[in-house]
Motif scaffolding. Structure first.
Motif, short mmCIF file in Angstrom:
data_model
loop_
_atom_site.label_atom_id
_atom_site.label_comp_id
_atom_site.label_asym_id
_atom_site.label_seq_id
_atom_site.Cartn_x
_atom_site.Cartn_y
_atom_site.Cartn_z
N THR A 189 0.82 -1.20 0.00
CA THR A 189 0.00 0.00 0.00
C THR A 189 0.86 1.26 0.00
O THR A 189 0.58 2.22 -0.72
CB THR A 189 -0.92 -0.01 1.22
N THR A 193 1.00 3.87 -3.11
CA THR A 193 0.56 5.25 -2.89
C THR A 193 1.62 6.25 -3.32
O THR A 193 1.33 7.21 -4.05
CB THR A 193 0.21 5.45 -1.41
N CYS A 194 2.86 6.05 -2.89
CA CYS A 194 3.92 7.03 -3.16
C CYS A 194 4.33 7.02 -4.64
O CYS A 194 4.40 8.09 -5.27
CB CYS A 194 5.12 6.75 -2.27
N TYR A 197 1.53 8.38 -6.88
CA TYR A 197 1.45 9.85 -6.92
C TYR A 197 2.58 10.43 -7.77
O TYR A 197 2.36 11.33 -8.60
CB TYR A 197 1.53 10.39 -5.50
N LEU A 295 -2.10 11.96 3.17
CA LEU A 295 -1.16 11.07 3.85
C LEU A 295 -1.25 11.22 5.36
O LEU A 295 -1.08 10.24 6.10
CB LEU A 295 0.27 11.36 3.38
#
Length: 568
Positions: A189, A193-194, A197, A295
């Motif tokens: 996850t 996510t990082c 983005y 975040l």
């Protein structure tokens, strides 16, 4: 016979007429007037002309090979004519196999060439640590000169390391906040996510830059946004360890704002036109700042006290399993003032955990039902719970208390609880099932029941009682008017006759109240009792002759609902 004349060119020394004849025979076919054939006299050759014999041997060998090839070709033609289509298919299969072999060979050669040319990535990662350090500092300093295009680092080492750093910080925040990922893993996850983005927003902004005619490449966009994540790493690293929302908002505006302004200034210097600048830079600034908010709030808290209309909170079966979660629950209870029922059955709170949670419980104005069954509590926890049962004339307290399956509580602790129940003007339901109480504690509880004017349900299932305790309870019900309506004595060493007598006495008391016109209060109590009865399960044994009364319940006090999925 006439002797032949010597040749015009003169005779060789030591040569006879034979050499002249040989030369004459060889030169004949070379003359323009010669015929179409020549005759070589083998008798005129001696051993000195060995090369001529070798040439003749080779010529003869080639002639034989040509004859063999011609015979093989003729045989192939005959086989092809004989086999027909079968021969054609064989040739086609050989051609296909040869093409497949060549294609595989080309792919292998291409892969080997790519491996050999891995140095094409070297310029994007060949950077000195001092340069990375200076670029990190520059990413927090907005530029003032926007009249000409600003330089953007064309390397990916620094941005990639910042993305991995953000992944590590995000994973740290997930673990400290006890985040639960039902599908997937915490690492997956965080990485998704990082990197999602970084790559997704970079591609989107590059597309907008192309539409707005901005002078920037995809590599420069990746580097610009990657170094812009340096501010996010600083903010999240601090706020994941210091849980203050005011501190987060301060760093969000200062540190996150500076890194965003740096990227916006660079894009402004490379974009022409106010409308294009506003569209491109506004989009980038909004996405960058909102991502930092996401975040923080997505992985910082598990229980966020934002809902003000929450009336029942079910955290059974070990949901509150760590001190950090206990603190988060306490903070939620301080903010949410509408919760009426809190169920923590099966959570390993212990005395220390309840000590952390007790201030929020004691000051909560609406809490009326508390389930602390199987929470590994002791006598210190009983002292705190007694504070939630205020005496007559004090503030409102709990109306339903569950302390099932807490074997760590000693008789001293149960005696303190009995005194608190005797003087409480609020408690109506008391569930003490599956605790090693014994006859001594049961006698103290009988005194508490006789003294209480509100206690209506007492659950003593599986508490080690004998006929002695049952006789004490029977005397209490028979000789003292109490508000008790239901008594659970299942899984105890009590004779059925004593249970039947207690049931009959409780039934008579209820009938007298109904005759006296107390049906309205009874119905109201039943409506209040219905949710608790639903949570603890239905009875399997009822008093004979009165189907509407439940006096001595022969059922488990845990109920099936505790096995259901916990929910908020």
């Amino acid at each position: 016979m006439a002797t032949p004349a010597a040749p015009a060119g003169g005779a060789r020394s030591g040569t006879g007429p034979e050499w002249g004849g040989f030369e004459e025979n060889i030169q004949e076919p070379l003359s323009p007037q010669g015929g179409g054939s020549a005759v070589i006299d083998m008798e005129n050759m001696d051993d000195t002309s060995g090369s001529s014999f070798e040439d003749m041997g080779e010529l003869h060998q080639r002639l034989r090979e040509e004859e063999v090839d011609a015979d093989a070709a003729a045989a192939d033609d005959e086989d092809g004519e004989f086999l027909g289509m079968k021969g054609f298919k064989g040739q086609l299969s050989r051609q296909v196999a040869d093409q497949m072999w060549q294609a595989g060979k080309r792919q292998a050669s291409r892969a080997f060439s790519l491996y050999a040319n891995i140095d094409i990535l070297r310029p994007y990662f060949d950077v000195e640590p001092a340069q990375v350090r200076s670029r990190l500092l520059e990413s927090m300093i907005p530029i003032k000169m926007v009249n000409f295009p600003q330089k953007i680092a064309g390397e990916l080492y620094g941005p990639l390391m910042l993305v991995f750093t953000l992944v590590a910080i995000l994973l740290h925040g997930m673990k400290t906040s006890d985040t639960i990922i039902r599908e997937g893993t915490l690492m997956g996850t965080a990485i998704g996510t990082c990197f999602g983005y970084w790559l997704g927003v970079s591609s989107f902004i590059y597309f907008l830059a192309y539409l707005c005619n901005a002078q920037i490449t995809m590599l420069q966009m990746l580097a610009l946004l990657g170094y812009g994540l340096f501010g996010h790493c600083i903010v999240l690293f601090i706020t994941y360890n210091i849980h203050l929302h005011a501190l987060f908002y301060l760093f969000w505006l200062l540190v996150g704002g500076l890194s965003t302004l740096r990227m916006v200034a660079v894009l402004v210097s490379r974009t022409v036109g106010p409308t294009q600048r506003l569209l491109l830079c506004g989009t980038l600034a909004a996405l960058h700042m909102l991502f930092l908010l996401y975040l923080h709030f997505a992985y910082h808290k598990v229980v966020e006290a934002g809902a003000t209309s929450l009336a029942q909170l079910n955290l059974n079966l070990g949901v509150v399993s760590s001190p950090s979660r206990i603190k988060q629950l306490a903070e939620a209870l301080r903010t949410n003032r509408s919760i009426q029922s809190l169920f923590l059955h099966g959570s390993p709170l212990t005395d220390a955990g309840l000590a952390l949670l007790n201030p929020a419980l004691a000051l909560h104005p609406a809490l009326v039902a508390l389930d602390l069954g199987d929470c590994m509590l002791g006598d210190e926890a009983i002292n705190l719970i007694c504070g939630l049962l205020p005496p007559d004339g004090a503030k409102s307290g709990l109306k339903e208390l569950t302390l099932s399956a807490n074997p760590g509580i000693t008789p001293k602790g149960w005696s303190r609880l009995a005194i608190a129940v005797a003087h409480s003007s609020q408690v109506r339901v008391l569930n003490l099932d599956y605790n090693p109480l014994g006859d001594h504690v049961a006698g103290m509880l009988a005194v508490a029941v006789a003294s209480s004017r509100t206690l209506e349900v007492l659950d003593l299932e599986g508490t080690g009682l004998t006929n002695q305790s049952a006789q004490t309870l029977l005397d209490m019900v028979e000789n003292y008017p109490t508000a008790l309506r239901s008594l659970v004595l299942a899984e105890n060493s009590i004779s059925p006759e004593l249970q039947q007598q207690i049931c009959d006495l409780l039934s008579e008391g209820e009938e007298e109240e109904e005759v006296a016109g107390g049906t309205g209060n009874t119905q109201e109590w039943e409506r209040e009792r219905e949710p608790a009865a639903h949570l603890r399960g239905s009875s399997s044994w009822m008093c004979p002759g009165d189907a509407s009364s439940q006096m001595v319940l022969m059922t488990s006090g845990l109920g099936d609902s505790l096995l259901a999925e916990t929910e908020m």
